[in-house]
Design a protein around this motif. Structure first.
Motif, PDB file in Angstrom:
ATOM      1  N   UNK A 107       0.820  -1.208   0.000  1.00 39.97           N
ATOM      2  CA  UNK A 107       0.000   0.000   0.000  1.00 39.97           C
ATOM      3  C   UNK A 107       0.860   1.267   0.000  1.00 39.97           C
ATOM      4  N   UNK A 108       1.965   1.244   0.744  1.00 39.39           N
ATOM      5  CA  UNK A 108       2.859   2.409   0.766  1.00 39.39           C
ATOM      6  C   UNK A 108       3.381   2.728  -0.627  1.00 39.39           C
ATOM      7  N   UNK A 109       3.634   1.675  -1.392  1.00 38.52           N
ATOM      8  CA  UNK A 109       4.131   1.903  -2.751  1.00 38.52           C
ATOM      9  C   UNK A 109       3.034   2.391  -3.684  1.00 38.52           C
ATOM     10  N   UNK A 169       7.869  -8.222  -4.842  1.00 36.28           N
ATOM     11  CA  UNK A 169       7.423  -8.512  -3.484  1.00 36.28           C
ATOM     12  C   UNK A 169       7.675  -7.352  -2.523  1.00 36.28           C
ATOM     13  N   UNK A 170       6.665  -7.058  -1.718  1.00 38.62           N
ATOM     14  CA  UNK A 170       6.795  -6.134  -0.599  1.00 38.62           C
ATOM     15  C   UNK A 170       6.711  -6.948   0.686  1.00 38.62           C
ATOM     16  N   UNK A 171       6.826  -6.307   1.814  1.00 34.94           N
ATOM     17  CA  UNK A 171       6.908  -7.042   3.076  1.00 34.94           C
ATOM     18  C   UNK A 171       5.630  -7.813   3.389  1.00 34.94           C
ATOM     19  N   UNK A 172       4.484  -7.295   2.933  1.00 34.47           N
ATOM     20  CA  UNK A 172       3.211  -7.908   3.297  1.00 34.47           C
ATOM     21  C   UNK A 172       2.487  -8.586   2.144  1.00 34.47           C
ATOM     22  N   UNK A 173       2.864  -8.242   0.914  1.00 37.60           N
ATOM     23  CA  UNK A 173       2.098  -8.736  -0.227  1.00 37.60           C
ATOM     24  C   UNK A 173       2.943  -8.570  -1.487  1.00 37.60           C
ATOM     25  N   UNK A 174       2.397  -9.004  -2.606  1.00 41.32           N
ATOM     26  CA  UNK A 174       3.103  -8.914  -3.884  1.00 41.32           C
ATOM     27  C   UNK A 174       2.306  -8.059  -4.861  1.00 41.32           C
ATOM     28  N   UNK A 175       3.020  -7.408  -5.769  1.00 40.41           N
ATOM     29  CA  UNK A 175       2.401  -6.577  -6.795  1.00 40.41           C
ATOM     30  C   UNK A 175       2.660  -7.214  -8.149  1.00 40.41           C
ATOM     31  N   UNK A 176       1.594  -7.707  -8.785  1.00 42.42           N
ATOM     32  CA  UNK A 176       1.718  -8.428 -10.046  1.00 42.42           C
ATOM     33  C   UNK A 176       1.743  -7.465 -11.233  1.00 42.42           C
ATOM     34  N   UNK A 177       2.245  -7.969 -12.338  1.00 45.03           N
ATOM     35  CA  UNK A 177       2.322  -7.182 -13.566  1.00 45.03           C
ATOM     36  C   UNK A 177       0.958  -6.615 -13.935  1.00 45.03           C
ATOM     37  N   UNK A 178      -0.071  -7.430 -13.852  1.00 44.89           N
ATOM     38  CA  UNK A 178      -1.413  -6.970 -14.233  1.00 44.89           C
ATOM     39  C   UNK A 178      -1.899  -5.828 -13.345  1.00 44.89           C
ATOM     40  N   UNK A 179      -1.390  -5.759 -12.095  1.00 49.69           N
ATOM     41  CA  UNK A 179      -1.747  -4.665 -11.197  1.00 49.69           C
ATOM     42  C   UNK A 179      -0.941  -3.403 -11.516  1.00 49.69           C
ATOM     43  N   UNK A 180       0.296  -3.580 -11.922  1.00 50.98           N
ATOM     44  CA  UNK A 180       1.138  -2.433 -12.278  1.00 50.98           C
ATOM     45  C   UNK A 180       0.542  -1.689 -13.466  1.00 50.98           C
ATOM     46  N   UNK A 193       7.606  -8.930 -22.214  1.00 54.32           N
ATOM     47  CA  UNK A 193       6.523  -8.588 -21.295  1.00 54.32           C
ATOM     48  C   UNK A 193       7.012  -8.843 -19.868  1.00 54.32           C
ATOM     49  N   UNK A 194       7.755  -7.904 -19.368  1.00 52.46           N
ATOM     50  CA  UNK A 194       8.429  -8.033 -18.084  1.00 52.46           C
ATOM     51  C   UNK A 194       7.843  -7.068 -17.064  1.00 52.46           C
ATOM     52  N   UNK A 195       8.376  -7.127 -15.842  1.00 53.18           N
ATOM     53  CA  UNK A 195       8.010  -6.149 -14.821  1.00 53.18           C
ATOM     54  C   UNK A 195       8.375  -4.746 -15.266  1.00 53.18           C
ATOM     55  N   UNK A 196       9.538  -4.612 -15.897  1.00 59.36           N
ATOM     56  CA  UNK A 196       9.964  -3.296 -16.387  1.00 59.36           C
ATOM     57  C   UNK A 196       8.997  -2.772 -17.443  1.00 59.36           C
ATOM     58  N   UNK A 220       4.322   0.838 -19.327  1.00 58.52           N
ATOM     59  CA  UNK A 220       2.902   0.959 -19.650  1.00 58.52           C
ATOM     60  C   UNK A 220       2.196   1.882 -18.659  1.00 58.52           C
ATOM     61  N   UNK A 221       2.623   1.855 -17.396  1.00 62.03           N
ATOM     62  CA  UNK A 221       1.990   2.666 -16.356  1.00 62.03           C
ATOM     63  C   UNK A 221       2.384   4.138 -16.436  1.00 62.03           C
ATOM     64  N   UNK A 222       3.306   4.473 -17.346  1.00 61.21           N
ATOM     65  CA  UNK A 222       3.610   5.883 -17.579  1.00 61.21           C
ATOM     66  C   UNK A 222       5.004   6.341 -17.276  1.00 61.21           C
TER      67      UNK A 222
END
Length: 291
Positions: free
Chosen positions: A95-97, A126-137, A166-169, A174-176
């Motif tokens: 969430x902080x990110x 990965x963050x301390x509490x959860x993960x952020x997937x490509x589809x969420x980015x 089609x990577x994390x980068x 795509x997110x700007x």
């Protein structure tokens, strides 16, 4: 004694050229133009380092997330140079990110990733509490000028025609975000921390992003403090810049150089004028008519 290969003496292309990359000509053109920001961000830097030191269960998607011993030093060291805001341990949460992607010029993530080659949309950071997937980015609004993915294999993924990997980068693109520093293979924790700090020193001195990374890699390769084995390309060549290479900060050296140049010119003028007046003063007395 076993022979130590002299990796530092090999003639790498790095010694002759400074590189940056693009996913495709179209994407590169868009990233080279940058992004017109609706709001001017005020903060320079946000650094995230979950560290995963064992106080919180560090297992995600069946993967044990080992402690990143040097990630804390990396983020704290960069913050001392750039002056921003850091999120360590429990504060480095998902969430902080996601709530700060539009507040900073630079986003820096020193953490773990999980890469899914067959289903790249499931790759995650990965963050301390959860993960952020490509589809969420893809759904984020990243207002930063630069995102640094200081983690393993953030630049690899499934190759799609006309789009690139089609990577994390690619998801951050795509997110700007017009510029991404990403990794092509697993990153060594210690050498990455050291090289990233050097990268930010160069960046804050007004260097272009690709030049700042280029100089940091050359410094690692030429450092007398590193063993020959530690200069293997594995330790320094994995990070690349994708997209816009324009500088983020103004050249601080100019602020020092210009006052110095002005001072030199003023001293020169004072000396010339003084010598001219001293030279002509006796002649003026001698040519005065006698009374």
């Amino acid at each position: 004694a076993l022979h130590q290969a002299r990796y530092d003496t090999l003639h790498y292309l790095l010694k002759d050229f400074c590189f940056s990359y693009g996913y495709s000509s179209t994407v590169l053109s868009e990233m080279a133009e940058g992004v017109i920001r609706q709001e001017q961000v005020q903060e320079n830097f946000a650094g995230f380092a979950p560290v995963f030191d064992g106080r919180i269960a560090a297992q995600r998607n069946g993967k044990n997330l080992e402690q990143l011993i040097y990630s804390r030093d990396e983020v704290v060291g960069i913050d001392a140079i750039v002056k921003g805001k850091i999120f360590l341990d429990e504060k480095a949460c998902k969430e902080s990110f996601t709530q700060n992607t539009d507040q900073f010029k630079i986003l820096h993530l020193a953490t773990h990733t999980s890469i899914n080659d067959s289903l790249p949309e499931h790759s995650c950071i990965h963050f301390i509490d959860d993960s952020l997937a490509v589809r969420e980015i893809y759904n984020l609004s990243v207002n930063a000028d630069l995102t640094v993915l200081s983690a393993c294999e953030t630049g690899i993924g499934q190759l799609k025609k006309g789009e690139g990997l089609m990577s994390l980068a690619r998801a951050f693109t795509y997110a700007g975000c017009p510029s991404i520093v990403t990794s092509l293979w697993k990153a060594d924790d210690a050498s990455t921390a050291e090289m990233m700090i050097d990268f930010y020193k160069n960046l804050c001195n007004g260097k272009c992003k690709n030049k700042a990374l280029h100089m940091a890699q050359l410094d690692h390769l030429g450092s007398p403090n590193h063993s020959y084995q530690y200069k293997h390309p594995y330790y320094w060549a994995g990070f690349v810049l994708i997209g816009n290479s324009n500088p983020i900060f103004e050249d601080k050296q100019n602020y020092v150089l210009w006052p110095f140049c002005v001072l030199v010119v003023l001293l020169f003028l004072i000396i010339v004028i003084s010598r001219f007046r001293f030279k002509n003063y006796p002649q003026q007395i001698y040519t005065q008519p006698h009374v």
